[in-house]
Design a protein around this motif. Structure first.
Motif, PDB file in Angstrom:
ATOM      1  N   TYR A 254      28.838 -25.588  52.117  1.00 20.97           N
ATOM      2  CA  TYR A 254      28.171 -25.620  53.419  1.00 20.97           C
ATOM      3  C   TYR A 254      26.836 -24.905  53.341  1.00 20.97           C
ATOM      4  CZ  TYR A 254      30.217 -20.929  53.745  1.00 20.97           C
ATOM      5  OH  TYR A 254      30.590 -19.633  53.489  1.00 20.97           O
TER       6      TYR A 254
ATOM      7  N   GLN B 174      23.866 -22.932  56.056  1.00 16.05           N
ATOM      8  CA  GLN B 174      23.660 -22.371  57.389  1.00 16.05           C
ATOM      9  C   GLN B 174      22.178 -22.129  57.651  1.00 16.05           C
ATOM     10  OE1 GLN B 174      26.081 -18.889  58.141  1.00 16.05           O
ATOM     11  NE2 GLN B 174      27.757 -19.640  56.891  1.00 16.05           N
TER      12      GLN B 174
ATOM     13  N   GLN C  69      27.930 -15.243  59.382  1.00 14.75           N
ATOM     14  CA  GLN C  69      27.758 -13.802  59.304  1.00 14.75           C
ATOM     15  C   GLN C  69      27.000 -13.317  60.530  1.00 14.75           C
ATOM     16  OE1 GLN C  69      26.324 -12.350  55.526  1.00 14.75           O
ATOM     17  NE2 GLN C  69      27.859 -13.512  54.371  1.00 14.75           N
TER      18      GLN C  69
ATOM     19  N   SER D 291      33.263 -17.596  48.358  1.00  9.37           N
ATOM     20  CA  SER D 291      33.701 -16.212  48.498  1.00  9.37           C
ATOM     21  C   SER D 291      33.215 -15.556  49.778  1.00  9.37           C
ATOM     22  CB  SER D 291      33.169 -15.411  47.312  1.00  9.37           C
ATOM     23  OG  SER D 291      31.759 -15.479  47.276  1.00  9.37           O
ATOM     24  N   TYR D 292      32.834 -16.336  50.774  1.00 10.75           N
ATOM     25  CA  TYR D 292      32.255 -15.796  52.007  1.00 10.75           C
ATOM     26  C   TYR D 292      30.968 -15.032  51.729  1.00 10.75           C
ATOM     27  CZ  TYR D 292      36.542 -17.080  54.402  1.00 10.75           C
ATOM     28  OH  TYR D 292      37.594 -17.775  54.926  1.00 10.75           O
ATOM     29  N   LYS D 293      30.370 -15.258  50.577  1.00 18.00           N
ATOM     30  CA  LYS D 293      29.058 -14.686  50.307  1.00 18.00           C
ATOM     31  C   LYS D 293      27.996 -15.754  50.521  1.00 18.00           C
ATOM     32  CE  LYS D 293      29.889 -13.172  46.122  1.00 18.00           C
ATOM     33  NZ  LYS D 293      29.684 -12.487  44.824  1.00 18.00           N
ATOM     34  N   LEU D 294      26.845 -15.309  50.976  1.00 21.88           N
ATOM     35  CA  LEU D 294      25.737 -16.219  51.211  1.00 21.88           C
ATOM     36  C   LEU D 294      24.543 -15.839  50.345  1.00 21.88           C
ATOM     37  CD1 LEU D 294      25.756 -16.465  55.123  1.00 21.88           C
ATOM     38  CD2 LEU D 294      26.667 -18.133  53.498  1.00 21.88           C
ATOM     39  N   ILE D 295      23.802 -16.861  49.932  1.00 21.74           N
ATOM     40  CA  ILE D 295      22.503 -16.662  49.294  1.00 21.74           C
ATOM     41  C   ILE D 295      21.460 -17.168  50.275  1.00 21.74           C
ATOM     42  CG2 ILE D 295      21.021 -17.244  47.356  1.00 21.74           C
ATOM     43  CD1 ILE D 295      23.378 -15.612  46.508  1.00 21.74           C
ATOM     44  N   PHE D 296      20.462 -16.326  50.572  1.00 21.99           N
ATOM     45  CA  PHE D 296      19.465 -16.668  51.576  1.00 21.99           C
ATOM     46  C   PHE D 296      18.152 -17.090  50.945  1.00 21.99           C
ATOM     47  CE2 PHE D 296      21.088 -15.499  55.744  1.00 21.99           C
ATOM     48  CZ  PHE D 296      22.230 -14.778  55.419  1.00 21.99           C
ATOM     49  N   GLY D 297      17.482 -18.047  51.599  1.00 22.79           N
ATOM     50  CA  GLY D 297      16.098 -18.324  51.286  1.00 22.79           C
ATOM     51  C   GLY D 297      15.219 -17.236  51.890  1.00 22.79           C
TER      52      GLY D 297
ATOM     53  N   LEU E 261      16.566 -12.008  52.154  1.00 20.15           N
ATOM     54  CA  LEU E 261      17.737 -11.132  52.179  1.00 20.15           C
ATOM     55  C   LEU E 261      18.455 -11.201  50.838  1.00 20.15           C
ATOM     56  CD1 LEU E 261      19.054 -12.168  55.662  1.00 20.15           C
ATOM     57  CD2 LEU E 261      18.606  -9.809  55.017  1.00 20.15           C
TER      58      LEU E 261
ATOM     59  N   PHE F  97      22.768 -16.347  63.710  1.00 26.87           N
ATOM     60  CA  PHE F  97      23.273 -17.647  63.284  1.00 26.87           C
ATOM     61  C   PHE F  97      22.912 -18.739  64.293  1.00 26.87           C
ATOM     62  CE2 PHE F  97      25.991 -20.771  61.532  1.00 26.87           C
ATOM     63  CZ  PHE F  97      26.671 -21.373  62.582  1.00 26.87           C
TER      64      PHE F  97
ATOM     65  N   LEU G  11      25.739 -24.432  61.276  1.00 26.26           N
ATOM     66  CA  LEU G  11      26.368 -24.601  59.964  1.00 26.26           C
ATOM     67  C   LEU G  11      26.626 -26.079  59.758  1.00 26.26           C
ATOM     68  CD1 LEU G  11      29.302 -22.576  58.449  1.00 26.26           C
ATOM     69  CD2 LEU G  11      29.448 -25.068  58.582  1.00 26.26           C
TER      70      LEU G  11
ATOM     71  N   TYR H 225      22.741  -5.872  52.906  1.00 28.51           N
ATOM     72  CA  TYR H 225      21.600  -6.599  52.359  1.00 28.51           C
ATOM     73  C   TYR H 225      20.372  -5.706  52.438  1.00 28.51           C
ATOM     74  CZ  TYR H 225      24.174 -11.015  53.150  1.00 28.51           C
ATOM     75  OH  TYR H 225      25.089 -12.037  53.142  1.00 28.51           O
TER      76      TYR H 225
ATOM     77  N   TYR I 241      19.658 -19.643  60.115  1.00 25.97           N
ATOM     78  CA  TYR I 241      19.583 -18.461  60.956  1.00 25.97           C
ATOM     79  C   TYR I 241      18.159 -18.319  61.491  1.00 25.97           C
ATOM     80  CZ  TYR I 241      24.034 -16.774  59.036  1.00 25.97           C
ATOM     81  OH  TYR I 241      25.354 -16.638  58.689  1.00 25.97           O
TER      82      TYR I 241
ATOM     83  N   LEU J 245      15.716 -18.898  58.500  1.00 22.16           N
ATOM     84  CA  LEU J 245      16.277 -18.698  57.169  1.00 22.16           C
ATOM     85  C   LEU J 245      17.372 -19.720  56.919  1.00 22.16           C
ATOM     86  CD1 LEU J 245      16.912 -14.847  57.461  1.00 22.16           C
ATOM     87  CD2 LEU J 245      14.905 -15.931  56.485  1.00 22.16           C
TER      88      LEU J 245
ATOM     89  N   TYR K 274      29.025  -6.589  54.718  1.00 25.49           N
ATOM     90  CA  TYR K 274      28.006  -6.799  53.694  1.00 25.49           C
ATOM     91  C   TYR K 274      26.825  -5.849  53.931  1.00 25.49           C
ATOM     92  CZ  TYR K 274      30.383 -11.367  53.879  1.00 25.49           C
ATOM     93  OH  TYR K 274      31.318 -12.369  53.925  1.00 25.49           O
TER      94      TYR K 274
END
Lengths: 112, 114
Positions: free
Chosen positions: A32, A34, B103, A97-103, B43, A46, A49, B35, A36, A89, B33
């Motif tokens: 998925y 997202q 989040q 893993s419920y982790k996100l990587i952001f632009g 982030l 948020f 999604l 950041y 923001y 963003l 978390y």
């Protein structure tokens, strides 16, 4: 390596027009994506999604598309207003893993 | 801000001093978390927690440690602050169940290391 790219240049548009922001990614197969919104001096909020099996998602004046072949998401704001001015963003799920990587975000400026 | 507070909101410290930032939530969410946000980098995840006493590293964890002794509190410690750790720090939470991947972010802590 995994990478997310958003246009670092600000997008400057006239009120009433449609704003389109782009998010491209490489070396990912996210389940998925997202979007923001972040206002100066505040934490991200948020918006939407969209999952890998969805082509399009809408919420009021917002629309997001997700093309897993092109590895790209487009974020549209129709009938834009000065209040829509903010940094937007995109974020991708990482490793289930419920982790996100952001632009790094794209700043939108809507002129009255 | 979804029941998340961060303290302090602003801090100025000197190089070499320890610094602890606190994130407190009232949502009883499982995941928390930390950041950091810097111009041009967006982030970046420092550490995260998936339960009390359960933590793991993110992509920029060097120089940072975390602790979570209660569901509601997640502490970020800079053992010996450096100027490169000058940044805005955001805490975020996630319920971690069902299809709720969103989040929710706190208001941020602005840290200046001189």
């Amino acid at each position: 390596s995994q990478k997310i790219e958003q246009n670092s240049e600000a997008l400057n548009i006239q009120e009433g027009k449609t704003a389109t922001l782009t998010c491209n990614y490489t070396n990912y197969s996210p389940a998925y994506l997202q979007w923001y919104r972040q206002d100066p001096g505040r934490g991200p909020v948020f918006l939407l999604l969209i999952r890998e099996n969805e082509k399009e998602k809408r919420k009021e004046r917002l629309k997001v598309t997700f093309d897993t072949t092109l590895k790209q998401s487009l974020f549209h704001i129709t009938a834009s207003q000065p209040a829509d001015s903010a940094t937007y963003l995109c974020a991708l799920e990482k490793d289930s893993s419920y982790k996100l990587i952001f632009g790094s975000g794209t700043r939108l400026l809507v002129r009255p | 801000d979804a029941g998340i507070t961060q303290s302090p909101r602003h801090k100025v410290t000197e190089t070499g001093t320890p610094v602890t930032l606190r994130c407190h939530q009232t949502e009883n969410h499982r995941y928390m978390y930390w950041y950091r946000q810097d111009p041009g980098h967006g982030l970046r995840l420092i550490h995260y927690s998936y339960g009390v006493k359960d933590t793991d590293k993110g992509e920029v964890s060097d120089g940072y440690s975390v602790s979570r002794s209660k569901t509601e509190d997640f502490l970020l410690t800079l053992e010996s602050a450096t100027s490169s750790q000058t940044s805005v720090y955001f805490c975020a939470i996630n319920p971690g169940q069902g299809a709720q991947e969103t989040q929710y972010f706190g208001p941020g802590t602005r840290l200046l290391v001189l």
